[in-house]
Design a protein around this motif. Structure first.
Motif, PDB file in Angstrom:
ATOM      1  N   LEU A  43       0.786  -1.228   0.000  1.00 14.10           N
ATOM      2  CA  LEU A  43       0.000   0.000   0.000  1.00 14.10           C
ATOM      3  C   LEU A  43       0.819   1.279   0.000  1.00 14.10           C
ATOM      4  O   LEU A  43       0.247   2.366   0.150  1.00 14.10           O
ATOM      5  CB  LEU A  43      -0.931   0.005   1.224  1.00 14.10           C
ATOM      6  CG  LEU A  43      -1.927  -1.155   1.320  1.00 14.10           C
ATOM      7  CD1 LEU A  43      -2.698  -1.086   2.622  1.00 14.10           C
ATOM      8  CD2 LEU A  43      -2.883  -1.147   0.139  1.00 14.10           C
ATOM      9  N   SER A 100      -0.844  -0.106  -5.044  1.00 13.26           N
ATOM     10  CA  SER A 100      -0.830   1.290  -5.483  1.00 13.26           C
ATOM     11  C   SER A 100      -0.378   1.399  -6.936  1.00 13.26           C
ATOM     12  O   SER A 100      -0.964   2.149  -7.737  1.00 13.26           O
ATOM     13  CB  SER A 100       0.096   2.107  -4.583  1.00 13.26           C
ATOM     14  OG  SER A 100      -0.282   2.000  -3.228  1.00 13.26           O
ATOM     15  N   VAL A 124      -3.417   5.348  -4.530  1.00 15.35           N
ATOM     16  CA  VAL A 124      -3.907   4.764  -3.272  1.00 15.35           C
ATOM     17  C   VAL A 124      -3.147   5.407  -2.118  1.00 15.35           C
ATOM     18  O   VAL A 124      -1.917   5.332  -2.057  1.00 15.35           O
ATOM     19  CB  VAL A 124      -3.700   3.234  -3.268  1.00 15.35           C
ATOM     20  CG1 VAL A 124      -4.118   2.650  -1.917  1.00 15.35           C
ATOM     21  CG2 VAL A 124      -4.490   2.587  -4.393  1.00 15.35           C
ATOM     22  N   PHE A 183      -3.190   0.105  -9.246  1.00 17.99           N
ATOM     23  CA  PHE A 183      -4.265   1.086  -9.400  1.00 17.99           C
ATOM     24  C   PHE A 183      -3.838   2.211 -10.347  1.00 17.99           C
ATOM     25  O   PHE A 183      -4.617   2.655 -11.190  1.00 17.99           O
ATOM     26  CB  PHE A 183      -4.648   1.660  -8.031  1.00 17.99           C
ATOM     27  CG  PHE A 183      -5.796   0.946  -7.384  1.00 17.99           C
ATOM     28  CD1 PHE A 183      -5.699  -0.400  -7.054  1.00 17.99           C
ATOM     29  CD2 PHE A 183      -6.976   1.609  -7.109  1.00 17.99           C
ATOM     30  CE1 PHE A 183      -6.750  -1.065  -6.462  1.00 17.99           C
ATOM     31  CE2 PHE A 183      -8.042   0.960  -6.515  1.00 17.99           C
ATOM     32  CZ  PHE A 183      -7.936  -0.395  -6.186  1.00 17.99           C
TER      33      PHE A 183
END
Length: 302
Positions: free
Chosen positions: A134, A142, A153, A145
């Motif tokens: 994360l 992250s 993120v 995404f």
């Protein structure tokens, strides 16, 4: 009477010898340090020591309650602790109930090993794993995404996500080990009760409701009382490692505040007074929870 007591002690002397190391440990490391509570009522000075520092009565407690940070850290502590009680106890029970229904031994042992393995990882390692997934710029999730065009993120630095992140990582780390306690309780249930239930035509759900759950009720209440007794702790080691400046509003708790005031600012008296306040509240909660548990038919702690 004295002679019978002496004979009983002599007869059980080896049990007392085996008890001695444990009693000595608690006396040295748990009871002797309680003398440090005096610091909570002093303007403690390292050079003067406990006996030379001036007494200030309840001034340190007034400092705590008058601090503008106190309402925030108190709220965060209670909310995070209540979340732990509400969301972290049921997964332990559910996992134990599911494993109890598994009849393939090798599969059951494998699942147990996988689920309670994370318990032996430190929170530093858990945070490292969480960070690797994360991290805002380089985390696995992250990056995924961002590559998919879904934006960045920022979970680790988002105050709204801080508490759910604590609960989810705590569930992942401790559920497997917590289930062991309930599995031990399930093993003590008399198998004859299940056989009688089958003869009476009870299905698996009826057996679960009328035999299994009542069989672990006392253990559940015991664990609940112990958790309520630590409701003012909120898991310092986990919170301290996951905490950052952006999530202080929802993540700063009593213990992290005490750490900064006591060790970083060297305000030992204020830190000790806070610890005394926590212990007093914890005692009241344990007494109340134990009394309430007895009203529901549990044996409680005593």
């Amino acid at each position: 009477m004295h002679s019978s007591l002496a004979k009983s002690v002599i007869r059980s002397r080896w049990f007392y010898v085996m008890m001695a190391p444990g009693l000595l440990y608690y006396f040295i490391f748990h009871y002797v340090p309680m003398g440090g509570i005096l610091i909570a009522f002093q303007d403690y000075n390292l050079l003067k020591g406990i006996w030379g520092s001036p007494w200030v009565g309840l001034d340190n407690f007034r400092t705590i309650f008058a601090s503008p940070d106190f309402p925030i850290i108190m709220k965060n502590t209670l909310v995070i602790s209540l979340y732990r009680v509400m969301f972290n106890m049921l997964p332990d029970v559910l996992l134990a109930l599911m494993l109890n229904e598994v009849r393939v031994k090798w599969f059951k042992r494998t699942v147990q090993t996988i689920t309670y393995g994370p318990y032996f990882l430190s929170w530093v390692i858990v945070y490292g794993l969480t960070f690797s997934f994360l991290a805002p710029d380089a985390g696995l999730i992250s990056t995924w995404f961002r590559d998919m065009g879904w934006g960045s993120v920022q979970i680790l630095t988002d105050k709204e996500w801080f508490r759910p992140l604590l609960i989810l990582t705590d569930i992942w780390k401790n559920t497997g080990f917590g289930a062991i306690i309930y599995l031990a309780a399930l093993a003590t249930i008399n198998p004859d009760l299940y056989e009688a239930a089958v003869v009476d035509g009870a299905g698996r759900w009826r057996q679960l409701w009328h035999i299994t759950l009542p069989g672990i009720r006392d253990v559940f209440f015991l664990m609940l009382i112990l958790r309520i007794g630590h409701i003012m702790d909120a898991g310092f080691d986990q919170v301290y490692i996951f905490l950052n400046a952006r999530v202080y509003e929802t993540g700063d708790i009593l213990d992290t505040w005490v750490f900064r005031r006591g060790l970083e600012n060297l305000e030992f008296s204020v830190a000790t007074a806070t610890g005394f306040f926590k212990s007093f509240v914890g005692l009241i909660l344990v007494l109340g929870a134990n009394k309430l548990a007895k009203r529901f038919g549990s044996s409680g702690i005593w």
